[in-house]
Design a protein around this motif. Structure first.
Motif, mmCIF file in Angstrom:
data_model
loop_
_atom_site.group_PDB
_atom_site.id
_atom_site.type_symbol
_atom_site.label_atom_id
_atom_site.label_comp_id
_atom_site.label_asym_id
_atom_site.label_seq_id
_atom_site.Cartn_x
_atom_site.Cartn_y
_atom_site.Cartn_z
ATOM 1 N N ALA A 115 0.843 -1.199 0.000
ATOM 2 C CA ALA A 115 0.000 0.000 0.000
ATOM 3 C C ALA A 115 0.876 1.246 0.000
ATOM 4 N N GLN A 119 -2.809 5.230 0.963
ATOM 5 C CA GLN A 119 -3.730 4.097 1.020
ATOM 6 C C GLN A 119 -3.824 3.506 2.426
ATOM 7 N N TYR A 123 -7.144 3.329 4.880
ATOM 8 C CA TYR A 123 -7.548 2.032 5.446
ATOM 9 C C TYR A 123 -7.578 2.105 6.969
ATOM 10 N N GLY A 139 -13.093 4.612 0.474
ATOM 11 C CA GLY A 139 -13.204 4.853 -0.955
ATOM 12 C C GLY A 139 -14.646 5.127 -1.308
#
Length: 346
Positions: A115, A119, A123, A139
């Motif tokens: 990642a 990202q 998360y 997202g």
């Protein structure tokens, strides 16, 4: 000093059938010795599935905190991860924690890419929201886990951080940090400054975070066997820390070319075995540097002295590995750490 012990969940084979008895027995002993935390690696190479193993660990311990060390946002869906952590927290009586990193061997060996910093940040926030409220936006997805929002205990979430951006991100959003950048005074001071900077940007201070330091460790009755036990871990960290470049990482300029070559030739299919990467580390003359920067390696007496030195640098919570592939007839690392190291550093 508080110590996390990393215990590999390797299956034992009896008559051709895999079992968990040896792993469960190491967990039981580690808990009785009084390690503050026990972590289990998330890898699909030579170990049992991480969260299955943590369920076994929960049933064979009663005091130590338990968690994956380390899992990632690439191979673990955020909703499944949240449900797994909340479930294991319930099973263990509130003893779960979670270490998240961008992804290394478990990601590469699945044919995927680690990642990005952005990202893992997204998360991490979604995972935290799911555990705290039962709902998250990730997202373009709306993810629900209603029962977790009703669970009064909240699983503490940690970021594993090595580079400047991850250290600042951890300071900004995490409950705690496992610092993997190294164990020299220069690296320790700089890592703490970057964590503090990230915390300040979010309106908090470094005192709001629980900070641990990752070590690449090996303990045995002889120095040679200790290095044998630590070798694979040293080989791994040398690639992991420097594979993306050297900015802000305090890598000596004279080693840059060798470190680039090391990252280029590092074999993820052999990660954890040292069959390929250990000899490569030696060939390029990097073993001594990796040990000075990341290592806590030696006999129990040498380990105690090294940990006392680290305390003077401001390192008071460490994660250490247990290895069970030493010389035949020699006590395993859980025993040596629990009986000959831990009583002298607490």
């Amino acid at each position: 000093m508080k110590v996390t012990v990393r215990i590999s969940a390797a299956p034992a084979f009896d008559g051709g059938a895999a079992g968990v008895g040896a792993f469960a027995e190491r967990i039981r002993r580690a808990d009785e010795y009084g390690f503050h935390r026990i972590s289990v690696g998330d890898t699909q190479l030579n170990n049992l599935e991480c969260f299955t193993a943590l369920g076994v660990a929960a049933q064979h311990s009663s005091r130590a905190m338990l968690g994956p060390g380390v899992t990632n946002p690439v191979t673990r869906d955020v909703g499944v991860m949240a449900n797994t952590l909340a479930s294991l927290d319930a099973v263990s009586g509130g003893r779960m924690f979670c270490l998240l990193a961008r992804g290394d061997g478990a990601v590469h060996n699945a044919g995927l890419r680690p990642a990005t910093v952005d990202q893992i940040g997204a998360y991490f926030q979604a995972l935290k929201d799911l555990l705290n409220t039962g709902y998250a936006t990730f997202g373009d997805r709306a993810v629900r886990l209603p029962w977790a929002g009703k669970h009064e205990r909240k699983v503490p979430l940690y970021l594993v951080a090595e580079g400047p951006r991850m250290l600042r991100l951890a300071g900004r959003i995490a409950d705690g940090v496992f610092v993997g950048a190294g164990l020299t005074q220069e690296v320790v001071d700089d890592a703490l400054a970057k964590i503090a900077s990230g915390a300040e940007s979010a309106g908090r201070t470094i005192a709001d975070l629980d900070i641990w330091w990752d070590t690449r460790s090996g303990v045995a009755l002889t120095r040679d066997d200790a290095m044998h036990r630590a070798r694979e871990s040293l080989a791994s960290v040398g690639n992991h820390v420097f594979r993306a470049g050297f900015e802000g990482k305090h890598a000596p300029p004279e080693l840059h070319d060798r470190l680039r070559e090391y990252a280029r030739r590092f074999d993820y299919s052999e990660k954890g075995t040292s069959v390929q990467n250990g000899p490569l580390m030696d060939e390029l003359g990097l073993t001594d540097y990796f040990e000075r920067r990341f290592g806590v390696i030696g006999t129990p007496e040498q380990i105690v002295r090294r940990l006392r030195e680290l305390e003077k640098l401001g390192v008071t919570q460490v994660s250490m590995a247990s290895h069970d592939r030493g010389l035949k007839g020699v006590p395993d690392s859980v025993t040596l750490l629990g009986e000959a190291v831990l009583p002298h550093v607490r």
